[in-house]
Structures are given as C-alpha cells and as structure tokens.
Design an enzyme around this catalytic site. Sequence first.
Site, PDB file in Angstrom:
ATOM      1  CE  LYS A   1      -3.859   4.680   0.406  1.00  0.00           C
ATOM      2  NZ  LYS A   1      -2.389   4.587   0.858  1.00  0.00           N
TER       3      LYS A   1
ATOM      4  CG  ASP B   1      -1.986   1.241   1.092  1.00  0.00           C
ATOM      5  OD1 ASP B   1      -2.714   1.184   0.307  1.00  0.00           O
ATOM      6  OD2 ASP B   1      -1.575   2.268   1.834  1.00  0.00           O
TER       7      ASP B   1
END
Length: 317
Positions: free
Chosen positions: A77, A43
Amino acid sequence: MQTLAFENGDTLPIIGLGTWKSQPGEVHQAVREAIRAGYRHIDCAHIYGNEKEVGQALNEALSAGEVRREELWITSKLWNSAHAPEDVAPALRQTLSDLGLDYLDLYLIHWPVAHKPGVVFPNSGEDLLSLEERPIAATWAALETLVDEGLTRHIGVSNFSIRKLQALLETARIKPAMNQIELHPYLQQNSMLAFCHANGVHLTAYSPLGSFDRPEAFKAADEPVLLKDPVIVEIAERHQASPAQVLIRWATQRGTAVIPKSVNPERLRQNLAAADQELDGSDMDRIAALDKHRRYVSGANWAQPGSPYTLENLWDE
Ligand code: A2P
C-alpha cells in the site's frame, strides 16, 4: 483454497496473512511459517515498517524452492505522504526493493487522506492536505502507469467509502480492482458489499478478528471484544472450531478476501484451516444480527482539529 478472480484471469487466494502490527523480529518467522503452512497471499504495507523483514522471509522461501513467485499474491500500500503523482513510482520502487520483488500483485492507496510531503504521521491538522489540494484522481493516474510498466499487476484502494469509490470508477482508465476495508460481524457494511458486487470490485476484510493487538492509545474504553462475542463463541463450539475460524469463514462465505494477522505458528495454521469449514444458514443469520456499525479503526488520527478531514467526510456517513 477458494479464490477471487480478476478480469485478466489472475486469482487471489481468499485467506491471506495480515502483517499489520507484526513486529520486526517476529514477522520473518511468521511469513516463513505461513508459507510452509500453505499461505500464498501476504498483505503488506510500507507504513507497517516491516517490509524488509517480510521480503527476507519471502526470498528465503523462494530460494529454498518452497514456493514460486507466480504462486504468491503480494499486496502492498501507498502511504499518505506519497500521494503526489511524482512520489508514487518511487514509493512503489521502495516497497519492491524492501520486499526483494520485481513486481507486486496488488498496490493499494492506503487511505483517501493526504499528508504534506515528509509527514509520516500528522501531529496536527496542519500536517494534512485536503483532497481538493491533492486529488485522488491524480494519484490514481500515477498508479495506472505502474500497471502499464508491469510494476504491479493490479491496483486498488483501501478505506474508501462508496462515494469515493464511485467517483474513482467514473474517471479511472484502469478500474480499482479492490477496496480493502474493515469488515467483521460488528461492521458488516452490507451496502458496500452490494455496491462492490454490482461494480466488479473485490473486497478484502481487514481487522477480521477485531485487531485486539492495536496500540492501547487507539482503543476505546468500552470496546467490545469480537473474539469473545457469545454468539461467535457458541457457533464455534458447535462446529468444534475456534471463534477466529468462525470469523474468517464468515468473511469467505460472504465472498470477501480476509487477512487475519498472526505471528503464532499454531494460530496462523488454525486461521488457514477455516477455509475447510462451513457455516450454515442459521449461523449466518445469527451473525448478521450482530452488526452494530462498530469501527475499531476509527480514522480519528486524520480528523484532528484544523484538519480538512472529519470523520463524516472521511467515511461519507
Ligand atoms: P497473534 O499474532 O499473537 O496470534 P486482526 O487480524 O483482526 O488484526 O487480529 C489480530 C489479533 O488476533 C492479534 O492479536 C493476533 O495475535 C490474534 N489472533 C490471530 N489469530 C488468532 C486465533 N486463531 N485465535 C485467537 N487470536 C488470534
């Protein structure tokens, strides 16, 4: 390893490595170790300031034949300063270039918060744009084109409330596949869990261990330390596990992906091994009773005086 399935048949390994707060200088080794230990889900985010180093490690592992790209699940992101539709593709391309990849598995809108162009972190309320001025729906439409172009396989959001997720589900051409939110026994968000389950949206739990390594400035004086919670410690002892493993296993047993951060080889192996453990019904009941709606990541940074955001309209609660 348990996985979460997506509509197109893709699968996400339920335990991933978190890289928020992993410093340049230490994250390279952490990612190399993680892949050797068997992690296949990493992530990332542009704002973590370490995507180049993560990318170096990924590419070394790929070139060494330790893993194939299609076995990896890489999430990143979109930062708050790049919500303008014309800024979305360049932001993703920067992330891809930093990570040394051709495509992402998942790209998330990091926060339902927009900054004025060029503002990385707001110094005052003036640095923010309201969601009326910079609508999520327009940012989302730009993310949808990234899927069309094959630059990311899936798109989703982070830090979205049920209300904001519902609004997006109503207008989206491509449904958000994921909401990544703070989730742990002190912030269980059961209504979000039920809503996402009913609407085919997966959840990823961030700060699953309580993110004790957050900057001191963001910590409350009375902050409870999740890893030292007596109930968690007692359950861990009984299972000859560590408190971190209990917290990770709790997340996976609720059907959420979970991304514990570690830069320590022993701890990151231990965290992955939580996949092999099992909590029983009474453990789950005792942990359920720990909920206290305690956010470690409060979002106060966006709710400065003069900002269009307040903690109430950020979290819709
Ligand atoms: P470290 O990176 O030195 O291992 P979160 O995932 O909630 O953000 O929490 C990250 C924090 O938890 C970091 O301080 C990390 O330190 C620590 N941590 C990670 N794994 C473990 C573990 N198995 N036991 C104790 N602390 C851990």
